[in-house]
Design an enzyme around this catalytic site. Structure first.
Site, short mmCIF file in Angstrom:
data_model
loop_
_atom_site.label_atom_id
_atom_site.label_comp_id
_atom_site.label_asym_id
_atom_site.label_seq_id
_atom_site.Cartn_x
_atom_site.Cartn_y
_atom_site.Cartn_z
N GLY A 194 0.83 -1.19 0.00
CA GLY A 194 0.00 0.00 0.00
C GLY A 194 0.87 1.24 0.00
O GLY A 194 2.03 1.20 0.42
N HIS A 239 -4.43 0.96 7.44
CA HIS A 239 -3.09 1.54 7.55
C HIS A 239 -2.94 2.74 6.62
O HIS A 239 -2.48 3.81 7.03
CB HIS A 239 -2.05 0.46 7.23
CG HIS A 239 -0.64 0.94 7.25
ND1 HIS A 239 0.24 0.58 8.23
CD2 HIS A 239 0.05 1.73 6.39
CE1 HIS A 239 1.41 1.15 7.99
NE2 HIS A 239 1.32 1.86 6.87
N GLU A 240 -3.32 2.56 5.35
CA GLU A 240 -3.17 3.65 4.38
C GLU A 240 -4.13 4.79 4.68
O GLU A 240 -3.78 5.96 4.52
CB GLU A 240 -3.36 3.13 2.95
CG GLU A 240 -2.36 2.07 2.53
CD GLU A 240 -0.91 2.46 2.77
OE1 GLU A 240 -0.55 3.65 2.69
OE2 GLU A 240 -0.10 1.55 3.05
N CYS A 255 6.02 0.00 7.31
CA CYS A 255 5.60 1.16 6.53
C CYS A 255 6.75 1.61 5.65
O CYS A 255 7.90 1.66 6.10
CB CYS A 255 5.17 2.28 7.47
SG CYS A 255 4.56 3.76 6.65
N LEU A 256 6.44 1.96 4.41
CA LEU A 256 7.48 2.44 3.50
C LEU A 256 8.08 3.76 3.98
O LEU A 256 9.18 4.11 3.58
CB LEU A 256 6.90 2.59 2.09
CG LEU A 256 6.43 1.29 1.44
CD1 LEU A 256 5.83 1.57 0.07
CD2 LEU A 256 7.55 0.27 1.34
N HIS A 276 -2.77 7.28 7.04
CA HIS A 276 -1.87 8.29 6.45
C HIS A 276 -2.65 9.53 6.00
O HIS A 276 -2.14 10.64 6.07
CB HIS A 276 -1.13 7.72 5.24
CG HIS A 276 0.04 6.87 5.59
ND1 HIS A 276 1.18 7.37 6.19
CD2 HIS A 276 0.27 5.55 5.41
CE1 HIS A 276 2.05 6.40 6.37
NE2 HIS A 276 1.53 5.28 5.91
N GLN A 306 2.67 10.02 1.43
CA GLN A 306 3.98 9.36 1.44
C GLN A 306 4.81 9.71 0.21
O GLN A 306 6.02 9.49 0.20
CB GLN A 306 3.81 7.84 1.51
CG GLN A 306 3.26 7.36 2.84
CD GLN A 306 3.12 5.87 2.84
OE1 GLN A 306 2.13 5.33 2.35
NE2 GLN A 306 4.12 5.19 3.36
#
Length: 168
Positions: free
Chosen positions: A44, A130-131, A88-89, A134, A49
């Site tokens: 994701g 999760h996304e 997480c990225l 953000h 991000q």
């Protein structure tokens, strides 16, 4: 490929705005986000991000489902919750169990502006939540206890310093 912003960068904590233009620029952004997510081996990726403060994220549930969620809204969550190790990225190399609802129902729009609703469970439900966090200026470590959050930030900083040292 787009740059992925990391912990501490302002854009991750900047409120997102609704997407109002469903045009070729939006489609290019979504395609670039999928490409960036794939290159980073993620499941994701949210617009903040990649430096874009808009209500948009993309997911790949690893079952062949690649979905762009534009102006998403979680309208229902399951009562049942469970832990799952998340990463997480924007915090590479940091993983921790996070307790979340096991299922969600989400409404969103696709790249053409068409509304859709998905009822998700398992990995897809986890990634959606999760996304979506953000888009609300929240990272997964913000769902941890203060002590665990501090520990994860230290782990991230230590790993980040190690990587920087290795480049010299």
């Amino acid at each position: 490929m787009l740059d992925i912003y990391k912990l501490g960068e302002d854009v991750l904590y900047t409120p997102t705005q609704r997407v109002t233009k469903f045009d070729s620029a939006l489609k290019l952004l979504v395609d670039a986000m999928f490409e960036t997510m794939d290159e980073a081996d993620g499941v994701g990726l949210a617009a903040p991000q990649v430096g874009v403060s808009q209500k948009l994220f993309v997911v790949d549930d690893r079952n062949g489902n690649r979905i762009a969620f534009i102006n998403p809204e979680i309208i229902e969550t399951s009562v049942e919750e469970g832990p799952y190790e998340e990463g997480c990225l924007s915090l590479p190399g940091v993983y921790h169990n996070v307790i979340r609802p096991l299922g969600v129902t989400i409404q969103a729009q696709d790249v053409n502006g068409k509304a859709f609703t998905i009822k998700a469970s398992g990995l897809l439900a986890r990634v959606i939540q999760h996304e979506n966090d953000h888009l609300n200026c929240r990272l997964f470590i913000d769902r941890l206890s203060d002590e665990d959050r501090e520990m994860m930030v230290k782990v991230y900083e230590r790993k980040n310093k190690t990587k920087k040292r290795g480049k010299r």
